[in-house]
Structure formats: C-alpha cells, structure tokens
Design a protein around this motif. Structure first.
Motif, PDB file in Angstrom:
ATOM      1  N   GLN A   1      12.025  10.561   3.331  1.00  0.00           N
ATOM      2  CA  GLN A   1      12.385  10.057   2.006  1.00  0.00           C
ATOM      3  C   GLN A   1      13.774  10.495   1.562  1.00  0.00           C
ATOM      4  OE1 GLN A   1      10.322   7.784   0.270  1.00  0.00           O
ATOM      5  NE2 GLN A   1       9.565   7.860   2.382  1.00  0.00           N
ATOM      6  N   ASN A   2      14.345  11.474   2.250  1.00  0.00           N
ATOM      7  CA  ASN A   2      15.727  11.860   1.924  1.00  0.00           C
ATOM      8  C   ASN A   2      16.691  10.700   2.162  1.00  0.00           C
ATOM      9  OD1 ASN A   2      15.099  14.517   1.177  1.00  0.00           O
ATOM     10  ND2 ASN A   2      15.108  15.185   3.321  1.00  0.00           N
ATOM     11  N   LEU A   3      16.369   9.846   3.131  1.00  0.00           N
ATOM     12  CA  LEU A   3      17.208   8.678   3.401  1.00  0.00           C
ATOM     13  C   LEU A   3      17.205   7.719   2.216  1.00  0.00           C
ATOM     14  CD1 LEU A   3      16.134   7.992   7.102  1.00  0.00           C
ATOM     15  CD2 LEU A   3      18.219   9.118   6.302  1.00  0.00           C
ATOM     16  N   PHE A   4      16.083   7.583   1.564  1.00  0.00           N
ATOM     17  CA  PHE A   4      15.983   6.681   0.413  1.00  0.00           C
ATOM     18  C   PHE A   4      16.690   7.280  -0.806  1.00  0.00           C
ATOM     19  CE2 PHE A   4      12.431   5.743   3.164  1.00  0.00           C
ATOM     20  CZ  PHE A   4      12.503   4.375   3.281  1.00  0.00           C
TER      21      PHE A   4
ATOM     22  N   ILE B   1       0.821  -1.208   0.000  1.00  0.00           N
ATOM     23  CA  ILE B   1       0.000   0.000   0.000  1.00  0.00           C
ATOM     24  C   ILE B   1       0.855   1.259   0.000  1.00  0.00           C
ATOM     25  CG2 ILE B   1      -1.677   1.341   1.347  1.00  0.00           C
ATOM     26  CD1 ILE B   1      -2.859  -1.072  -0.100  1.00  0.00           C
ATOM     27  N   THR B   2       1.951   1.274   0.723  1.00  0.00           N
ATOM     28  CA  THR B   2       2.747   2.498   0.873  1.00  0.00           C
ATOM     29  C   THR B   2       3.828   2.658  -0.192  1.00  0.00           C
ATOM     30  OG1 THR B   2       4.251   1.366   2.422  1.00  0.00           O
ATOM     31  CG2 THR B   2       2.386   2.583   3.352  1.00  0.00           C
ATOM     32  N   GLN B   3       4.309   1.543  -0.751  1.00  0.00           N
ATOM     33  CA  GLN B   3       5.488   1.636  -1.610  1.00  0.00           C
ATOM     34  C   GLN B   3       5.193   1.461  -3.094  1.00  0.00           C
ATOM     35  OE1 GLN B   3       8.509   2.331  -0.111  1.00  0.00           O
ATOM     36  NE2 GLN B   3       7.351   2.415   1.806  1.00  0.00           N
ATOM     37  N   THR B   4       3.989   1.011  -3.464  1.00  0.00           N
ATOM     38  CA  THR B   4       3.714   0.696  -4.864  1.00  0.00           C
ATOM     39  C   THR B   4       2.514   1.483  -5.386  1.00  0.00           C
ATOM     40  OG1 THR B   4       2.154  -1.125  -4.499  1.00  0.00           O
ATOM     41  CG2 THR B   4       4.493  -1.656  -4.347  1.00  0.00           C
ATOM     42  N   ASN B   5       2.324   1.390  -6.690  1.00  0.00           N
ATOM     43  CA  ASN B   5       1.193   2.056  -7.351  1.00  0.00           C
ATOM     44  C   ASN B   5       0.028   1.094  -7.575  1.00  0.00           C
ATOM     45  OD1 ASN B   5       2.544   0.473  -9.273  1.00  0.00           O
ATOM     46  ND2 ASN B   5       1.873   1.769 -10.981  1.00  0.00           N
TER      47      ASN B   5
ATOM     48  N   THR C   1      19.232  -0.281  -5.400  1.00  0.00           N
ATOM     49  CA  THR C   1      17.986  -0.258  -6.153  1.00  0.00           C
ATOM     50  C   THR C   1      16.828   0.073  -5.217  1.00  0.00           C
ATOM     51  OG1 THR C   1      17.568  -2.602  -5.798  1.00  0.00           O
ATOM     52  CG2 THR C   1      18.916  -2.002  -7.717  1.00  0.00           C
ATOM     53  N   ALA C   2      15.647   0.297  -5.805  1.00  0.00           N
ATOM     54  CA  ALA C   2      14.473   0.590  -4.975  1.00  0.00           C
ATOM     55  C   ALA C   2      14.168  -0.569  -4.035  1.00  0.00           C
ATOM     56  CB  ALA C   2      13.269   0.886  -5.868  1.00  0.00           C
ATOM     57  N   LYS C   3      14.296  -1.788  -4.533  1.00  0.00           N
ATOM     58  CA  LYS C   3      14.049  -2.966  -3.700  1.00  0.00           C
ATOM     59  C   LYS C   3      15.073  -3.069  -2.581  1.00  0.00           C
ATOM     60  CE  LYS C   3      13.488  -7.995  -4.001  1.00  0.00           C
ATOM     61  NZ  LYS C   3      13.506  -9.166  -4.930  1.00  0.00           N
ATOM     62  N   GLN C   4      16.351  -2.831  -2.909  1.00  0.00           N
ATOM     63  CA  GLN C   4      17.394  -2.897  -1.891  1.00  0.00           C
ATOM     64  C   GLN C   4      17.222  -1.799  -0.849  1.00  0.00           C
ATOM     65  OE1 GLN C   4      20.756  -2.656  -4.560  1.00  0.00           O
ATOM     66  NE2 GLN C   4      21.142  -4.873  -4.451  1.00  0.00           N
ATOM     67  N   SER C   5      16.786  -0.610  -1.278  1.00  0.00           N
ATOM     68  CA  SER C   5      16.553   0.492  -0.340  1.00  0.00           C
ATOM     69  C   SER C   5      15.428   0.157   0.628  1.00  0.00           C
ATOM     70  CB  SER C   5      16.209   1.773  -1.106  1.00  0.00           C
ATOM     71  OG  SER C   5      17.299   2.200  -1.879  1.00  0.00           O
ATOM     72  N   PHE C   6      14.416  -0.522   0.111  1.00  0.00           N
ATOM     73  CA  PHE C   6      13.290  -0.883   0.973  1.00  0.00           C
ATOM     74  C   PHE C   6      13.737  -1.842   2.072  1.00  0.00           C
ATOM     75  CE2 PHE C   6       9.858  -3.906   1.925  1.00  0.00           C
ATOM     76  CZ  PHE C   6       8.954  -3.022   2.504  1.00  0.00           C
ATOM     77  N   PHE C   7      14.486  -2.885   1.702  1.00  0.00           N
ATOM     78  CA  PHE C   7      14.897  -3.872   2.691  1.00  0.00           C
ATOM     79  C   PHE C   7      16.040  -3.391   3.581  1.00  0.00           C
ATOM     80  CE2 PHE C   7      12.778  -6.703  -0.378  1.00  0.00           C
ATOM     81  CZ  PHE C   7      11.995  -7.444   0.500  1.00  0.00           C
ATOM     82  N   SER C   8      16.862  -2.473   3.077  1.00  0.00           N
ATOM     83  CA  SER C   8      18.009  -2.007   3.853  1.00  0.00           C
ATOM     84  C   SER C   8      17.720  -0.766   4.674  1.00  0.00           C
ATOM     85  CB  SER C   8      19.197  -1.708   2.916  1.00  0.00           C
ATOM     86  OG  SER C   8      19.563  -2.849   2.168  1.00  0.00           O
ATOM     87  N   VAL C   9      16.702   0.020   4.268  1.00  0.00           N
ATOM     88  CA  VAL C   9      16.418   1.280   4.949  1.00  0.00           C
ATOM     89  C   VAL C   9      15.017   1.290   5.557  1.00  0.00           C
ATOM     90  CG1 VAL C   9      16.289   3.789   4.711  1.00  0.00           C
ATOM     91  CG2 VAL C   9      17.994   2.501   3.404  1.00  0.00           C
ATOM     92  N   ALA C  10      13.997   1.035   4.716  1.00  0.00           N
ATOM     93  CA  ALA C  10      12.612   1.195   5.164  1.00  0.00           C
ATOM     94  C   ALA C  10      12.248   0.205   6.279  1.00  0.00           C
ATOM     95  CB  ALA C  10      11.658   1.041   3.989  1.00  0.00           C
ATOM     96  N   LEU C  11      12.474  -1.071   6.045  1.00  0.00           N
ATOM     97  CA  LEU C  11      12.088  -2.071   7.042  1.00  0.00           C
ATOM     98  C   LEU C  11      12.856  -1.928   8.361  1.00  0.00           C
ATOM     99  CD1 LEU C  11      11.388  -5.416   5.144  1.00  0.00           C
ATOM    100  CD2 LEU C  11       9.782  -3.850   6.231  1.00  0.00           C
ATOM    101  N   PRO C  12      14.171  -1.705   8.335  1.00  0.00           N
ATOM    102  CA  PRO C  12      14.857  -1.482   9.625  1.00  0.00           C
ATOM    103  C   PRO C  12      14.320  -0.270  10.384  1.00  0.00           C
ATOM    104  CG  PRO C  12      16.456  -2.040   7.939  1.00  0.00           C
ATOM    105  CD  PRO C  12      15.152  -1.847   7.230  1.00  0.00           C
ATOM    106  N   LEU C  13      13.959   0.805   9.671  1.00  0.00           N
ATOM    107  CA  LEU C  13      13.411   1.973  10.347  1.00  0.00           C
ATOM    108  C   LEU C  13      12.026   1.695  10.925  1.00  0.00           C
ATOM    109  CD1 LEU C  13      14.409   4.895   7.927  1.00  0.00           C
ATOM    110  CD2 LEU C  13      15.325   4.425  10.206  1.00  0.00           C
TER     111      LEU C  13
END
Length: 542
Positions: A169-172, A77-81, A181-193
């Motif tokens: 979103q500046n972190l991403f 819901i938050t990351q995709t279209n 990549t967008a996928k790597q950013s999600f697993f390395s940044v978004a989920l840990p946060l």
C-alpha cells in the motif's frame, strides 16, 4: 534451493514416472504426424474450419466474460466498503463447485420455450405462438460462453483478489502524493501489478474452456472437443481423432507459452509490504450497484442452480434412484480414491526429489509430470487409447505365443485406463499443492537430520511427512474432487456397464431427464464445495 542426497534409485524412479505420465501424449502426437487419413482430409475441407472458428470464438467470449466478472468482483471486494463483504468474499467462490453442463441444462430448462419463464410470460401477456414475441435463445454459442463464464470466473476472482490484497500500500500512498485520485491509483498501479495473476487466471479459464465437452455438445456448438469425440465414436477413426487432438494440444501449448512469456521479467514487491489499505467509500447508489453485481454472480452461478436441483430431487427422487445412486457413487468414489492417492504419492516423490536430491536437473520430472493438466480430457482419452490399445494387443499376442489364453483388454478396457488418465490430468494440482507446502518447510529441517546421521527414508518419514500432513490432505482432496467431476475421459475410457456420477448425469442430461439424477448432481456439487470451504478457512487463518 538445497540438495542433500544422491540416491540413484530415487533419481531413476523420478525420471521413469515423469516419462510414463508424458508417454501417452508423445504416442498420440507421433501417431498424428504419421497418420494420413481420408476422413481427416474430408473434415478439413468441410466442417473442421468452422469447428476451429467456434472453438476460438467460444474461448474468446468465455475469457472476456470471466475477466469482466472476476476482476470487477475482486476489485469491489478488496478496494471498497461494500456491505456484507465478509460473506461475499467466499460466496463468490461457490460457482466453482458447479459443473458447467449442469448449469447449462438447468438454465435451458428454466428459459426454454417450454420452461416456466416463457410459460409465465405467455400467460401474462396472452401470447399464443413464438411469432408473438421475442425471447433470447440460450442454446447458442454466446449462451454456452455465458454458462462457462458463470462457473469459471471464480478462477479470475480468486487469483485477482489474492494479488490485490497482498499489494504494497506504500505504492498507492506514493501515487496519491503525486496527485492521483483513488480511482486513478487503482487503474495505474493496482491493476498493472495484478496483471501476472490475471494472466494466470485467464489461461486457466481458457484451458478449462477448451477442455469442455458436455456443455458445448448439449448446446449443439461444434468445437474441436466434440469433433474429436464424434470422429472416434462416430467414425471409429482413431488416427483422425489423434490428429484433431494434436491440433487442440498445440493451441493449448501456445496459450501456456504465451502466458509464461507475458509474466517473464516481472519483479516482486518489497519483502515487507504494508497491507493496511484505505477503502474507497461508496455512496448509496454505488453500494446498490456493487451489491447487485456481486450478488447476481452468486445467485446465477450457484444459489439458483442448487435450489433448482434440490426442487428436482424432492419432486422426483425415489428408492430406485437412490439404489442406482449408491452404485454409481461407489464407482466414482473408487476411481477418485485411487487417482487422488496415486497423484499425491507421485507429487511427494517428485517434490521431495526436487528439494533434497543433488541432481542438477532435479526440477525436470516435476515440471514434465504436470503437463497433463493443460490437456483436455477428450484429448487425454485419445492418448490413452493410442498407448494402451496397442500395448493390450501386444500382451495378447505374447500370451498366445506362450500358450496362454488371451487376457483381453486388461489395460485399455479396465479401470486402469480411467485412473491412469485422471492421474495424468490432475497431477499438476497435487504437484502445485505439495510443492507449496514443501517450500514452507525451513531449510534447517533438511540439514538437521542429515547432520545427525539420519538416512533419507528416516528424514522423510520423521521430519517432512509429519509437517506436510495438512498439505497432503488438501492435495488429496483437491485431486479427489476434480476426479469426481471429470467427464470426457470417463465417457471414452469407461468399461462396458460402468457408470460414474458424472457419466450417469451426462447421459440423463442428453436424454432431457436430469430430474432422475438430481440427487447425484447435488452430491457432485457438495463434494466440490469441500475444497472451497477448506481453502477459505485456511485463507482466513493467514
């Protein structure tokens, strides 16, 4: 945090209320330590290890499934279209309004051997006996875990979605510049946060799982909650039941402390985060899979059960059921009204005390009063019986010594016990909501009345309460709805010939007669939808 007033009566009443709310648990724990019964020893040598294993295994699978459903749906819901995102965003919250035992009965009725699904399969393929084909058995521990996860995953979804939506979103953008990549950013940044929010939601799911009684009993999955219920009602041994309840409390306390420790040292993001995000663009196949996953959660967790209830209500409802529904509905409304009003009043008293008083330890009453939410209803009922029962006997003996007739069980055998248990159980909800509203009040509005010579009562009634009115209504509604749905505490504490909607529906489910209570079940679900709708509207305004 500021402190303006030093009212001694306010301080005394705050600590007394907190002590009263925690007293039943203390009495139960002390009683369990001092108790030594042959029944508990027998249970420990025979069935209790398997009950404990079932409890831990059930909790593991429910949390795992809820995390899978909730984190994945929140991420989509938050990351995709994904298409129809504006609808799915709030539809995924709807299963939270469904009591798990209702969903368990409806799916059992649907998929059992005599249910419509297997009957259709037998007619299509000309199967004659169960030996001709294999079909999963829903009335098992994995089935119970799935039923609970379907109605509890919105906790994970709601908190994870909120955490992901408010990330900077500046972190991403920085991670993308570093080559991720967008996928790597999600697993390395978004989920840990989002880990603190996920940990909180997982602990909520775990506590709700450990508190469940009706679902596991209907599925014949023996856990600590069913053991407590059977030990008290089946064997009449309150001491052994208290000991079992204390074991469950210690497990929950361990979970709460572990969750708090996991979040210690977590720092917040910048005060002015950039929330404008670049959505991941899904292909047609990915859109299909993502939509199928999210809509299957909505359908299986809410739409299909509510449709089945409506069909039952249309087919089986009559005037007799409607008159019985009015009586039990009034009982539910009565105890829920008193519990919600009392809990909100206490939350206001303690929340404003924490905000405005000069006491160095002013946070303690509010923290202590909210401990009851982590306690299952069955355990809480044991605590109430351990506390109010002896107090009733003391009052009867005192009355007889003074020449009066014995008043009877005026505390443990009346609605007072139920309302008291509900207040203890759901004070944390009122506390959290009220405290959240108080923190939104500018500190200047605390100083202004005092600088003008306005006393404490005038400051609260003319400044704070008018500002807190929407928050008070939301807190009242949340506690009211939770009290309407509460089952274990009501089952154990209700007086003779007193039924609520939840207890009546449970009795009908136990007798395989939910059709007779479909209208009441729909009413409980509708009440459960109210806070979800209001919360969603508030979120949309932000």
């Amino acid at each position: 945090m500021i402190a303006l007033y030093n009212n001694k009566r306010w301080k005394l009443s705050s600590y007394v209320i907190a002590l009263v709310l925690i007293l039943p648990m203390l009495v139960m724990l002390v009683g369990s330590v001092s108790a030594s019964t042959k029944l508990f020893s027998h249970l420990w040598q025979t069935v209790l290890p398997s009950y404990l294993a079932n409890t831990l295994l059930l909790a593991f699978w429910v949390v795992l499934l809820a995390l899978f459903f909730g984190v994945l749906s929140a991420s989509i819901i938050t990351q995709t279209n994904i298409v129809f995102k504006q609808y799915l965003r709030w539809l995924l919250l709807l299963p939270l309004s469904m009591p798990a035992y209702l969903v368990a009965y409806l799916y059992t009725d649907l998929f059992d051997y005599a249910g419509p699904v297997q009957r259709i399969l037998r007619s299509w393929f000309d199967w004659q006996t169960p030996n001709d084909y294999w079909f999963f058995d829903i009335r098992t521990l994995p089935g119970a875990a799935l039923m609970l996860a379907l109605v509890l995953f919105p906790y994970v979804y709601m908190l994870t979605r909120g955490a992901l939506e408010h990330q900077d979103q500046n972190l991403f953008r920085a991670s993308r510049l570093l080559g991720l990549t967008a996928k790597q950013s999600f697993f390395s940044v978004a989920l840990p946060l989002a880990r603190p929010a996920i940990a909180v939601s997982a602990s909520l799911v775990l506590m709700e799982t450990l508190a469940d009684f009706a679902t596991v009993q209907y599925f014949s999955v023996n856990t600590l909650t069913t053991a407590i219920y059977d030990t008290w009602l089946g064997y009449g041994d309150l001491a052994a039941a208290n000991t079992l309840a204390s074991i469950l409390v210690l497990i929950i306390l361990f979970v709460v402390l572990a969750e708090q420790r996991s979040r210690s040292g977590v720092t917040h993001q910048s005060a002015r985060p950039s929330l404008k995000r670049e959505l991941i663009q899904l292909s047609v196949g990915q859109q299909l899979l993502a939509s199928l996953f999210c809509w299957s959660l909505v359908v299986s967790g809410f739409l299909l059960p509510i449709v089945l209830l409506i069909i039952m209500a249309v087919q089986y409802s009559d005037i007799t059921q409607l008159s019985a529904l009015i009586l039990t509905g009034m009982n539910s409304l009565k105890i829920s009204f008193f519990a919600a009003t009392t809990a909100v009043f206490i939350a206001l008293l303690l929340g404003l005390y924490q905000r405005l008083h000069t006491d160095k330890y002013r946070k303690i009453p509010l923290q202590v009063s909210g401990f009851g939410y982590a306690v299952p209803g069955t355990v809480l009922a044991m605590a109430m019986l351990s506390t109010l029962g002896p107090l009733d006997h003391w009052l009867n003996r005192a009355g007889e010594l003074l020449g009066f007739s014995a008043p009877g069980l005026i505390l443990s055998g009346s609605l007072f016990a139920i309302v008291f248990a509900l207040v203890v159980r759901f004070s944390a909800i009122a506390n959290g909501t009220i405290t959240s509203g108080i923190t939104q009040i500018p500190q200047s509005l605390d100083y202004a009345p005092a600088s003008l010579g306005v006393n404490l009562l005038g400051s609260i009634t003319k400044v704070h309460l008018p500002i807190l009115t929407p928050t008070i209504l939301m807190a009242w509604l949340l506690v009211f709805v939770e009290a309407m749905k509460e089952l274990p505490a009501v089952l154990l504490l209700r007086p003779f010939n007193f039924e609520t909607l939840s207890s009546q529906i449970y009795q009908l489910i136990s007798n395989e007669m939910l059709e007779q209570g479909a209208l009441g079940a729909i009413l409980i679900v509708l009440f459960g939808l109210l806070p979800i709708v209001l919360l969603n509207k508030n979120k949309e305004r932000v």
